[in-house]
Design a protein around this motif. Sequence first.
Motif, PDB file in Angstrom:
ATOM      1  N   VAL A 163      -2.435   2.744   8.732  1.00 20.93           N
ATOM      2  CA  VAL A 163      -1.586   3.456   9.685  1.00 20.93           C
ATOM      3  C   VAL A 163      -2.522   4.233  10.588  1.00 20.93           C
ATOM      4  N   MET A 164      -2.450   3.942  11.866  1.00 18.58           N
ATOM      5  CA  MET A 164      -3.313   4.635  12.826  1.00 18.58           C
ATOM      6  C   MET A 164      -2.465   5.576  13.666  1.00 18.58           C
ATOM      7  N   VAL A 165      -2.963   6.764  13.885  1.00 17.01           N
ATOM      8  CA  VAL A 165      -2.267   7.771  14.678  1.00 17.01           C
ATOM      9  C   VAL A 165      -2.968   7.865  16.023  1.00 17.01           C
ATOM     10  N   PRO A 208      -5.731  13.024  12.134  1.00 17.60           N
ATOM     11  CA  PRO A 208      -5.060  11.716  12.211  1.00 17.60           C
ATOM     12  C   PRO A 208      -5.261  10.846  10.970  1.00 17.60           C
ATOM     13  N   SER A 209      -6.430  10.906  10.366  1.00 18.33           N
ATOM     14  CA  SER A 209      -6.684  10.114   9.160  1.00 18.33           C
ATOM     15  C   SER A 209      -5.779  10.558   8.014  1.00 18.33           C
ATOM     16  N   GLN A 210      -5.647  11.882   7.845  1.00 22.08           N
ATOM     17  CA  GLN A 210      -4.789  12.415   6.792  1.00 22.08           C
ATOM     18  C   GLN A 210      -3.320  12.079   7.049  1.00 22.08           C
ATOM     19  N   LEU A 211      -2.919  12.067   8.330  1.00 23.45           N
ATOM     20  CA  LEU A 211      -1.547  11.689   8.674  1.00 23.45           C
ATOM     21  C   LEU A 211      -1.274  10.240   8.292  1.00 23.45           C
ATOM     22  N   GLY A 212      -2.249   9.377   8.558  1.00 30.42           N
ATOM     23  CA  GLY A 212      -2.103   7.971   8.202  1.00 30.42           C
ATOM     24  C   GLY A 212      -1.956   7.773   6.705  1.00 30.42           C
ATOM     25  N   VAL A 213      -2.768   8.477   5.927  1.00 31.78           N
ATOM     26  CA  VAL A 213      -2.695   8.399   4.463  1.00 31.78           C
ATOM     27  C   VAL A 213      -1.349   8.921   3.977  1.00 31.78           C
ATOM     28  N   ALA A 219       1.456   8.991   5.614  1.00 28.87           N
ATOM     29  CA  ALA A 219       2.502   8.035   6.000  1.00 28.87           C
ATOM     30  C   ALA A 219       2.544   6.863   5.026  1.00 28.87           C
ATOM     31  N   ARG A 220       1.378   6.334   4.664  1.00 31.76           N
ATOM     32  CA  ARG A 220       1.330   5.226   3.705  1.00 31.76           C
ATOM     33  C   ARG A 220       1.891   5.653   2.356  1.00 31.76           C
ATOM     34  N   GLU A 221       1.531   6.844   1.892  1.00 28.58           N
ATOM     35  CA  GLU A 221       2.044   7.343   0.607  1.00 28.58           C
ATOM     36  C   GLU A 221       3.555   7.507   0.648  1.00 28.58           C
ATOM     37  N   SER A 222       4.069   7.993   1.770  1.00 28.42           N
ATOM     38  CA  SER A 222       5.506   8.199   1.899  1.00 28.42           C
ATOM     39  C   SER A 222       6.263   6.873   1.859  1.00 28.42           C
ATOM     40  N   VAL A 223       5.828   5.895   2.636  1.00 24.93           N
ATOM     41  CA  VAL A 223       6.553   4.621   2.648  1.00 24.93           C
ATOM     42  C   VAL A 223       6.355   3.856   1.345  1.00 24.93           C
ATOM     43  N   SER A 224       5.248   4.089   0.636  1.00 20.59           N
ATOM     44  CA  SER A 224       5.022   3.374  -0.629  1.00 20.59           C
ATOM     45  C   SER A 224       6.024   3.797  -1.703  1.00 20.59           C
ATOM     46  N   ARG A 225       6.622   4.970  -1.533  1.00 20.00           N
ATOM     47  CA  ARG A 225       7.648   5.413  -2.483  1.00 20.00           C
ATOM     48  C   ARG A 225       8.988   4.721  -2.246  1.00 20.00           C
ATOM     49  N   HIS A 226       9.150   4.110  -1.075  1.00 18.98           N
ATOM     50  CA  HIS A 226      10.436   3.524  -0.709  1.00 18.98           C
ATOM     51  C   HIS A 226      10.393   2.015  -0.485  1.00 18.98           C
ATOM     52  N   LEU A 227       9.199   1.460  -0.351  1.00 13.29           N
ATOM     53  CA  LEU A 227       9.067   0.032  -0.062  1.00 13.29           C
ATOM     54  C   LEU A 227       8.265  -0.672  -1.141  1.00 13.29           C
ATOM     55  N   PRO A 228       8.511  -1.974  -1.334  1.00 17.98           N
ATOM     56  CA  PRO A 228       7.646  -2.731  -2.240  1.00 17.98           C
ATOM     57  C   PRO A 228       6.223  -2.764  -1.677  1.00 17.98           C
ATOM     58  N   SER A 229       5.235  -2.906  -2.550  1.00 15.77           N
ATOM     59  CA  SER A 229       3.830  -2.789  -2.132  1.00 15.77           C
ATOM     60  C   SER A 229       3.441  -3.781  -1.048  1.00 15.77           C
ATOM     61  N   HIS A 230       4.047  -4.976  -1.044  1.00 18.95           N
ATOM     62  CA  HIS A 230       3.654  -5.948  -0.025  1.00 18.95           C
ATOM     63  C   HIS A 230       4.159  -5.572   1.366  1.00 18.95           C
TER      64      HIS A 230
END
Length: 168
Positions: A27-29, A3-8, A10-21
């Motif tokens: 992200v908790m699974v 679950p921890s790796q999934l959260g990381v 997910a954050r990496e994936s959305v950081s490529r598409h969203l502004p940092s703020h």
Amino acid sequence: MNPSQLGVAARESVSRHLPSHMVPAVVMVSAEFPLSPTGKVDRRALPAPTFDVSASHIDEVGPDDGFFDLGGHSLVATSLVSRVRAALGVELGVSAVFEAPTPAALARLVAGHTTDGGAHDVLLELRGHGSQPPLFCIHPSSGMSWSYAGLLHHLDPETPLYGLQARA
């Protein structure tokens, strides 16, 4: 993947598409959500998020390094205030980090000295130094300009940043 790796991931994936703020700090699974007797998600029964401060990869922080300049934000400020409370037995609010965003300024605040400005002042100093023209941001509908602290790591380090806040 745990679950921890999934959260990381997910954050990496959305950081490529969203502004940092807009990238979630955590992200908790969960395999299942606790439900109330009416069948709705019982938010009070959800586990508290844990913030991995070590993920920032900052090797050394000096006494005059700004919390927000280093990528800190209001959620991590909550963790910092808790750690100060546990280590020093000092009761601080999250606003103290906005009022005193460097270790030196926070130490002066903890020691009982005042800082130049407060987190609730009309003029919020987010970065008060620099050789570039200053940037002034007017508060959003909340009346508070704390949200502009996220701009610091996107601006030239020589650009002072101030937030204009609503009175009271």
